[in-house]
Scaffold this motif. Structure first.
Motif, PDB file in Angstrom:
ATOM      1  N   VAL A  80      -7.520  -1.847  -6.999  1.00 42.94           N
ATOM      2  CA  VAL A  80      -8.683  -2.695  -6.742  1.00 42.94           C
ATOM      3  C   VAL A  80      -9.948  -1.856  -6.623  1.00 42.94           C
ATOM      4  CG1 VAL A  80      -9.742  -4.283  -5.100  1.00 42.94           C
ATOM      5  CG2 VAL A  80      -7.313  -4.504  -5.653  1.00 42.94           C
ATOM      6  N   LEU A  81      -9.896  -0.777  -5.848  1.00 40.65           N
ATOM      7  CA  LEU A  81     -11.091   0.046  -5.639  1.00 40.65           C
ATOM      8  C   LEU A  81     -11.529   0.718  -6.937  1.00 40.65           C
ATOM      9  CD1 LEU A  81     -10.311   1.703  -2.180  1.00 40.65           C
ATOM     10  CD2 LEU A  81     -11.833  -0.217  -2.667  1.00 40.65           C
ATOM     11  N   ARG A  82     -10.573   1.105  -7.764  1.00 43.86           N
ATOM     12  CA  ARG A  82     -10.920   1.730  -9.038  1.00 43.86           C
ATOM     13  C   ARG A  82     -11.709   0.758  -9.919  1.00 43.86           C
ATOM     14  NH1 ARG A  82      -5.986   2.923 -10.810  1.00 43.86           N
ATOM     15  NH2 ARG A  82      -5.796   4.980  -9.841  1.00 43.86           N
ATOM     16  N   ARG A  83     -11.288  -0.514  -9.893  1.00 41.83           N
ATOM     17  CA  ARG A  83     -12.008  -1.531 -10.679  1.00 41.83           C
ATOM     18  C   ARG A  83     -13.420  -1.758 -10.147  1.00 41.83           C
ATOM     19  NH1 ARG A  83      -7.122  -4.817 -10.650  1.00 41.83           N
ATOM     20  NH2 ARG A  83      -8.091  -6.032  -8.964  1.00 41.83           N
ATOM     21  N   GLU A  84     -13.584  -1.647  -8.835  1.00 43.37           N
ATOM     22  CA  GLU A  84     -14.867  -1.982  -8.216  1.00 43.37           C
ATOM     23  C   GLU A  84     -15.864  -0.828  -8.208  1.00 43.37           C
ATOM     24  OE1 GLU A  84     -14.209  -3.611  -4.351  1.00 43.37           O
ATOM     25  OE2 GLU A  84     -13.246  -5.442  -5.123  1.00 43.37           O
ATOM     26  N   LEU A  85     -15.453   0.351  -8.643  1.00 38.11           N
ATOM     27  CA  LEU A  85     -16.354   1.501  -8.576  1.00 38.11           C
ATOM     28  C   LEU A  85     -17.607   1.313  -9.425  1.00 38.11           C
ATOM     29  CD1 LEU A  85     -13.980   4.622  -8.560  1.00 38.11           C
ATOM     30  CD2 LEU A  85     -15.496   3.843  -6.736  1.00 38.11           C
ATOM     31  N   ASP A  86     -17.502   0.513 -10.501  1.00 40.18           N
ATOM     32  CA  ASP A  86     -18.668   0.317 -11.365  1.00 40.18           C
ATOM     33  C   ASP A  86     -19.806  -0.402 -10.648  1.00 40.18           C
ATOM     34  OD1 ASP A  86     -17.522   1.611 -13.481  1.00 40.18           O
ATOM     35  OD2 ASP A  86     -16.695  -0.207 -14.385  1.00 40.18           O
ATOM     36  N   ARG A  87     -19.515  -1.023  -9.508  1.00 32.84           N
ATOM     37  CA  ARG A  87     -20.577  -1.690  -8.754  1.00 32.84           C
ATOM     38  C   ARG A  87     -21.529  -0.691  -8.092  1.00 32.84           C
ATOM     39  NH1 ARG A  87     -17.219  -6.201  -5.240  1.00 32.84           N
ATOM     40  NH2 ARG A  87     -16.140  -7.243  -6.998  1.00 32.84           N
ATOM     41  N   PRO A 114     -18.016   1.035   0.939  1.00 30.22           N
ATOM     42  CA  PRO A 114     -17.878   0.463   2.284  1.00 30.22           C
ATOM     43  C   PRO A 114     -17.102   1.415   3.204  1.00 30.22           C
ATOM     44  CG  PRO A 114     -17.372  -1.174   0.613  1.00 30.22           C
ATOM     45  CD  PRO A 114     -17.510   0.127  -0.099  1.00 30.22           C
ATOM     46  N   SER A 115     -17.340   1.280   4.485  1.00 32.95           N
ATOM     47  CA  SER A 115     -16.661   2.131   5.449  1.00 32.95           C
ATOM     48  C   SER A 115     -15.168   1.838   5.474  1.00 32.95           C
ATOM     49  CB  SER A 115     -17.236   1.907   6.851  1.00 32.95           C
ATOM     50  OG  SER A 115     -16.905   0.597   7.298  1.00 32.95           O
ATOM     51  N   SER A 116     -14.415   2.767   6.018  1.00 30.70           N
ATOM     52  CA  SER A 116     -12.961   2.574   6.132  1.00 30.70           C
ATOM     53  C   SER A 116     -12.650   1.335   6.959  1.00 30.70           C
ATOM     54  CB  SER A 116     -12.314   3.804   6.758  1.00 30.70           C
ATOM     55  OG  SER A 116     -12.437   4.924   5.920  1.00 30.70           O
ATOM     56  N   ARG A 117     -13.404   1.125   8.027  1.00 28.61           N
ATOM     57  CA  ARG A 117     -13.161  -0.054   8.866  1.00 28.61           C
ATOM     58  C   ARG A 117     -13.397  -1.342   8.076  1.00 28.61           C
ATOM     59  NH1 ARG A 117     -15.729  -0.297  14.772  1.00 28.61           N
ATOM     60  NH2 ARG A 117     -14.191   1.381  14.944  1.00 28.61           N
ATOM     61  N   ALA A 118     -14.465  -1.346   7.242  1.00 33.73           N
ATOM     62  CA  ALA A 118     -14.747  -2.531   6.433  1.00 33.73           C
ATOM     63  C   ALA A 118     -13.625  -2.785   5.430  1.00 33.73           C
ATOM     64  CB  ALA A 118     -16.076  -2.355   5.709  1.00 33.73           C
ATOM     65  N   LEU A 119     -13.081  -1.715   4.851  1.00 32.20           N
ATOM     66  CA  LEU A 119     -11.975  -1.878   3.900  1.00 32.20           C
ATOM     67  C   LEU A 119     -10.717  -2.371   4.606  1.00 32.20           C
ATOM     68  CD1 LEU A 119     -12.483   1.346   1.734  1.00 32.20           C
ATOM     69  CD2 LEU A 119     -13.022  -1.014   1.097  1.00 32.20           C
ATOM     70  N   VAL A 120     -10.479  -1.900   5.816  1.00 32.81           N
ATOM     71  CA  VAL A 120      -9.323  -2.374   6.593  1.00 32.81           C
ATOM     72  C   VAL A 120      -9.439  -3.872   6.842  1.00 32.81           C
ATOM     73  CG1 VAL A 120      -8.232  -2.300   8.875  1.00 32.81           C
ATOM     74  CG2 VAL A 120      -8.773  -0.172   7.675  1.00 32.81           C
ATOM     75  N   ASP A 121     -10.624  -4.308   7.264  1.00 33.78           N
ATOM     76  CA  ASP A 121     -10.830  -5.733   7.567  1.00 33.78           C
ATOM     77  C   ASP A 121     -10.751  -6.582   6.295  1.00 33.78           C
ATOM     78  OD1 ASP A 121     -11.150  -5.060  10.197  1.00 33.78           O
ATOM     79  OD2 ASP A 121     -13.352  -5.051  10.124  1.00 33.78           O
ATOM     80  N   ARG A 122     -11.355  -6.095   5.227  1.00 35.13           N
ATOM     81  CA  ARG A 122     -11.409  -6.903   3.998  1.00 35.13           C
ATOM     82  C   ARG A 122     -10.026  -7.087   3.371  1.00 35.13           C
ATOM     83  NH1 ARG A 122     -14.206  -5.070  -1.728  1.00 35.13           N
ATOM     84  NH2 ARG A 122     -13.351  -6.795  -2.973  1.00 35.13           N
ATOM     85  N   PHE A 123      -9.261  -5.995   3.280  1.00 36.22           N
ATOM     86  CA  PHE A 123      -7.982  -6.062   2.561  1.00 36.22           C
ATOM     87  C   PHE A 123      -6.783  -6.258   3.490  1.00 36.22           C
ATOM     88  CE2 PHE A 123     -10.772  -3.642  -0.313  1.00 36.22           C
ATOM     89  CZ  PHE A 123     -10.631  -4.400  -1.463  1.00 36.22           C
ATOM     90  N   ARG A 124      -7.044  -6.288   4.804  1.00 35.80           N
ATOM     91  CA  ARG A 124      -5.978  -6.508   5.789  1.00 35.80           C
ATOM     92  C   ARG A 124      -4.832  -5.495   5.618  1.00 35.80           C
ATOM     93  NH1 ARG A 124      -6.910 -11.126   8.499  1.00 35.80           N
ATOM     94  NH2 ARG A 124      -8.354 -12.639   7.558  1.00 35.80           N
ATOM     95  N   VAL A 125      -5.218  -4.237   5.559  1.00 33.68           N
ATOM     96  CA  VAL A 125      -4.255  -3.143   5.476  1.00 33.68           C
ATOM     97  C   VAL A 125      -4.521  -2.188   6.632  1.00 33.68           C
ATOM     98  CG1 VAL A 125      -3.944  -3.308   2.972  1.00 33.68           C
ATOM     99  CG2 VAL A 125      -5.785  -1.867   3.901  1.00 33.68           C
ATOM    100  N   SER A 126      -3.647  -1.229   6.789  1.00 37.58           N
ATOM    101  CA  SER A 126      -3.781  -0.286   7.894  1.00 37.58           C
ATOM    102  C   SER A 126      -4.803   0.800   7.568  1.00 37.58           C
ATOM    103  CB  SER A 126      -2.433   0.370   8.193  1.00 37.58           C
ATOM    104  OG  SER A 126      -2.079   1.266   7.153  1.00 37.58           O
ATOM    105  N   PRO A 127      -5.359   1.459   8.576  1.00 32.70           N
ATOM    106  CA  PRO A 127      -6.265   2.591   8.317  1.00 32.70           C
ATOM    107  C   PRO A 127      -5.590   3.701   7.512  1.00 32.70           C
ATOM    108  CG  PRO A 127      -6.460   1.858  10.597  1.00 32.70           C
ATOM    109  CD  PRO A 127      -5.300   1.113  10.015  1.00 32.70           C
ATOM    110  N   VAL A 128      -4.264   3.887   7.714  1.00 28.09           N
ATOM    111  CA  VAL A 128      -3.535   4.917   6.948  1.00 28.09           C
ATOM    112  C   VAL A 128      -3.547   4.572   5.467  1.00 28.09           C
ATOM    113  CG1 VAL A 128      -1.275   5.963   6.568  1.00 28.09           C
ATOM    114  CG2 VAL A 128      -2.074   5.574   8.893  1.00 28.09           C
TER     115      VAL A 128
END
Length: 493
Positions: free
Chosen positions: A13-20, A28-42
């Motif tokens: 997903v992130l690879r596709r979005e890099l063109d933005r 986005p910050s790691s915390r924002a990515l955790v919240d958006r994708f509902r995955v762990s910080p690891v």
């Protein structure tokens, strides 16, 4: 397994979005990515690390992750065709070609495509690996004084050598043990030390393809000695020594790969006597002693424990019982050959990294170690029984002459005279193995053909089926069902 899948999905997903983002733009910050994708910080951390390794993202501690700037244009490709002549000319004087075929090794190392049942694996599934215990051991090891320096001795940490020596038994002492970076490395060192290029080396037939690759890469000529349900056949071993003048015999006396055979008690002394009379060494690859099944009786001691004369060069490892990346093993020998082994290892690899040796000491000395071995022993028995029952129920055409009480695989023989594609009668030879392997992959199960396990023409067609690399017994049942579909495609009917 779920964590690994989440990392791969997030990377995609992130690879596709890099063109933005413009080059140098902040993600986005790691915390924002955790919240958006509902995955762990690891998961986020690992995904960003993978993108950074690909050169797509730059991470700056305390600042975040940024889209990497474009790389300079790649230089035009050169012309490497001259190497074909150079490499061929280099081997013109070799008595035995030293070209390397690693395909037999890669089968057990490469991960199959997503969704494919892994019956070709050579290591424990992650759910069976002591990941927490290894992580804790590595963390403790990293804090030990001197852990990041050279080992106090190039041969390895004295305490770890002592632990391996106790496990081998007999009169083997810590002074006769070298710590090596995995069993494959130890076998390569042993063959280099014991046999000059161009000479024969006796091997069990069938045997581990990785050992055959080592021998051929060293310019040695593998000569097969057949095994049966009781291990290598002593009369044929004696004949092979007389016919070839070989000075090395490589064997796996315990849960042999691929047959699962255990060298019978009455043959143990005979093998040592035959080798001693030939003035030859026996390289004992004791690779799965720690993967004994719950229902096995007392295990025979290593051959090295019964060898006062230094005939046996012993190899054992922690890798199979832990993780493919936990590459810590031992090479044990007695007499003048030990110095040659030591010198070759130092020249080739210097030493095994000390943090890994310290972690091995921490692991095997922890209460988690015996618990792990007991759990693996019970689980491997359950998986073996599940695969055996599934094969006998769904694929009775496959002959399963021996069910081992240790190790991680079965070695069924394929039927002769079965129908080929479209029902054409044929003997099921190596071509049939290849056809079945391809059909199995199309059906969603990866298997290992038997041909790479033979150094000469095989007497029959086989496949090797691993039950250690799958997730659970349910996956074994599904894998056998898919294998039956593949067999129907190839055999007809």
């Amino acid at each position: 397994m779920q964590e690994r899948s989440s990392v791969a999905e997030l990377v995609t997903v992130l690879r596709r979005e890099l063109d933005r983002y413009s080059p140098g733009g902040k993600l986005p910050s790691s915390r924002a990515l955790v919240d958006r994708f509902r995955v762990s910080p690891v998961t986020v951390s690992r995904a960003l690390a993978q993108l950074a390794a690909e050169g797509l993202v730059v991470t700056r501690p305390g600042a975040g992750a940024f889209r990497a700037r474009p790389r300079p244009s790649a230089a035009p490709a050169g012309d490497t065709s001259w190497q074909e002549v150079a490499l061929s000319a280099d081997g013109a004087a070799d008595l035995v070609p030293r070209s390397v075929d690693a395909s037999g090794v890669l089968v057990s190392l490469a991960a199959p495509p997503s969704g494919v049942v892994e019956f070709n694996g050579g290591y424990l599934h992650p759910s069976l690996q002591p990941e927490r215990a290894m992580a804790a051991a590595l963390a403790r090891a990293g804090r030990r004084p001197g852990a990041w320096g050279r080992p106090p001795m190039m041969e390895g940490l004295p305490e770890l050598r002592e632990w391996f020596a106790r496990g081998i038994g007999g009169a083997i002492t810590a002074a006769e043990v070298l710590i090596t970076a995995g069993g494959q490395s130890a076998l390569a060192t042993a063959l280099r030390a014991l046999a000059p290029p161009g000479t024969p080396v006796l091997v069990e037939s069938p045997t581990y393809p990785g050992m055959l690759a080592i021998a051929r890469a060293a310019g040695l000529r593998p000569v097969p000695v057949p095994v049966d349900a009781d291990g290598v056949r002593p009369a044929l071993l004696a004949d092979a020594f007389r016919a070839t003048g070989a000075r090395v015999f490589v064997c796996q006396p315990l849960f042999q790969n691929p047959t699962g055979a255990v060298l019978a008690p009455e043959r143990r002394g005979e093998v040592l006597r035959i080798a001693r009379a030939a003035g030859a060494f026996v390289v004992e690859d004791d690779f799965v002693r720690r993967l004994v099944h719950e229902d096995a009786g007392p295990l025979p001691a290593p051959l090295a424990a019964d060898d006062p004369d230094g005939v046996v060069v012993h190899v054992c490892s922690l890798t199979k019982a832990t993780s493919p990346s936990f590459r810590v093993s031992a090479l044990a020998a007695r007499g003048p050959v030990l110095e040659r082994l030591r010198a070759i290892q130092i020249v080739d690899t210097f030493f095994v990294p000390r943090p890994l040796q310290e972690a091995a000491l921490e692991l095997v000395g922890s209460p988690a170690w015996p618990r792990h071995l007991r759990a693996v022993s019970a689980e491997l028995k359950a998986r073996r029984d599940a695969m055996t029952s599934a094969l006998r129920l769904n694929l009775p055409e496959m002959s399963l002459a021996h069910v081992p009480s240790g190790g991680y695989h079965l070695w069924p023989r394929l039927p002769e005279g079965t129908g080929g594609t479209g029902g054409t009668p044929q003997a099921f030879g190596s071509g049939g193995e290849a056809a079945l392997t391809s059909a199995a992959l199309r059906a969603g199960v990866a298997i290992t053909p038997g041909r790479p396990y033979f150094s000469a023409e095989p007497p029959a067609a086989h496949v090797r089926l691993s039950f250690a690399a799958v997730a659970n017994v349910g996956e074994i049942a599904e894998g056998v069902r898919r294998l039956r579909t593949a067999c129907q495609e190839v055999w007809g009917g």
